[in-house]
Design an enzyme around this catalytic site. Sequence first.
Site, PDB file in Angstrom:
ATOM      1  CG  PHE A 135     116.681  49.179  55.447  1.00 52.71           C
ATOM      2  CD1 PHE A 135     116.992  50.677  55.907  1.00 52.71           C
ATOM      3  CD2 PHE A 135     117.514  48.222  55.781  1.00 52.71           C
ATOM      4  CE1 PHE A 135     118.366  50.838  56.880  1.00 52.71           C
ATOM      5  CE2 PHE A 135     118.743  48.438  56.692  1.00 52.71           C
ATOM      6  CZ  PHE A 135     118.841  49.635  57.082  1.00 52.71           C
ATOM      7  CG  ASP A 220     119.290  43.681  50.525  1.00 49.60           C
ATOM      8  OD1 ASP A 220     119.554  42.925  51.208  1.00 49.60           O
ATOM      9  OD2 ASP A 220     119.203  45.053  50.886  1.00 49.60           O
ATOM     10  CE  LYS A 249     119.114  42.604  59.430  1.00 46.76           C
ATOM     11  NZ  LYS A 249     118.834  43.526  58.363  1.00 46.76           N
TER      12      LYS A 249
HETATM   13  C1  LIG Z   1     119.829  44.734  57.682  1.00 51.30           C
HETATM   14  C2  LIG Z   1     119.840  45.183  56.472  1.00 51.30           C
HETATM   15  C3  LIG Z   1     120.598  45.606  55.467  1.00 51.30           C
HETATM   16  C4  LIG Z   1     121.752  46.282  56.182  1.00 51.30           C
HETATM   17  O1  LIG Z   1     122.729  45.177  56.895  1.00 51.30           O
HETATM   18  P1  LIG Z   1     123.650  45.885  57.866  1.00 51.30           P
HETATM   19  O2  LIG Z   1     124.417  44.487  58.215  1.00 51.30           O
HETATM   20  O3  LIG Z   1     122.728  46.562  59.131  1.00 51.30           O
HETATM   21  O4  LIG Z   1     124.506  46.866  57.488  1.00 51.30           O
HETATM   22  C5  LIG Z   1     120.394  46.022  53.988  1.00 51.30           C
HETATM   23  N1  LIG Z   1     119.611  45.291  53.433  1.00 51.30           N
HETATM   24  C6  LIG Z   1     118.331  44.732  54.388  1.00 51.30           C
HETATM   25  C7  LIG Z   1     117.343  44.096  53.450  1.00 51.30           C
HETATM   26  C8  LIG Z   1     118.437  44.401  55.585  1.00 51.30           C
HETATM   27  O5  LIG Z   1     117.515  43.843  56.297  1.00 51.30           O
END
Ligand SMILES: *Cc1c(COP(=O)(O)O)cnc(C)c1O
Length: 390
Positions: A135, A220, A249
Amino acid sequence: MNGMTNPSTAHVMKVTERPPIVMADGHGSWLRDTEGREYLDFIQGWAVNCLGHSPAVIVETLRTQAARLINCSPAFHNERMARLTALLAESSGLDRVWLANSGAEANEGAIKLARKWGGAHRGGAYEIVTTIGSFHGRTLATMSASGKAAFEPLFEPKVPGFVKVPLNDLDAMARAISDRTVAVMLEPIQGEAGVIPAGDDYLRAVRALTRERGVLLILDEIQTGIGRTGRLYHYENVGIRPDILTLAKGLGAGVPLAALVASSDAACFEPGDQGGTFGGNPLMAAVGCAVLETVNTPAFLANVRETGAYLAERLGTLATSHGHGEVRGRGLLLALALTRGDSNKVVTEAMERGLLVNAPRPDTLRFMPSLTVSRAEIDEMIRCLEPCLP
Ligand SMILES: *Cc1c(COP(=O)(O)O)cnc(C)c1O
């Protein structure tokens, strides 16, 4: 009790199912709704509130910075942006930082940066290899990059150029990298998929493979970064370093703040390629500085590892005594695999008892408390959760 009446939610665009409660205030590991009910929060804004709800250090930082300078436009340097980018560069070992407002925006930037780099160094190559189950966000390109099955039929046509392979399958990764490839993009632990860790050996092998093939490694760490796994960045647990790192986050401890961090070799954006009205504004950057100054100390991170081990041990004992499955994850990003029942029902029942946990999939519960959660709060969480388990 705060005496508020429940406001109507009729005008909220329905983009997700939400329970019929309205949150009003929070402190530390606790949230309270408009009717005065208290919840022990082991979701914390999806691993966002790394210091809990409304921590004093962030309240004070926002108050002080707001009175001083909120925004001077991205056309100018500002002192807090300079400081935060320096803290991120120093702690990550990567030299260039672009600040953004959300994880998706940082990942979108990473995809653009890799494509630009591919244009310059790989004969115009633009493919990025990502993993099934991953994701990376909800913009069109980051949804296209994600390996989430539920995204597949949505918003066609997708952005082209993403090749997906199973996580932890090094041969598949090696086969997927070709002359058309510019980068491999991975979550070191797939968070939304249900806390599925990439193996340490696999991550080291992917690092070696990307070097050998001359493509970039994008990690990521939007969910795993900023102390969540017991090191400031998860890749430190493994002894590697990516070429491009994305953070969000926990970096903002609850405010919108994200970062795209890149080695000086990979950081090939030129003026005009990338930007954003709010990116690097001093109010959010000040929060990021306060977060890093708080989290990036040996004592704070050691405490995350110890508290994480305690939570894992309590969950493990609970799983064994009820005949459930494994505990997965690292630090304070943990999941419990259920061998029967529906985790969504557990979430609903737990909420009725005043506990917030998350069900990333029907057989998995996910725990992402504040990094400052106490052992007493973990004990209380286990006590609330136990009667809800099938
Ligand atoms: C939450 C998340 C995203 C997206 O972040 P947003 O601030 O909601 O756009 C992308 N990659 C990972 C691994 C995430 O946990």
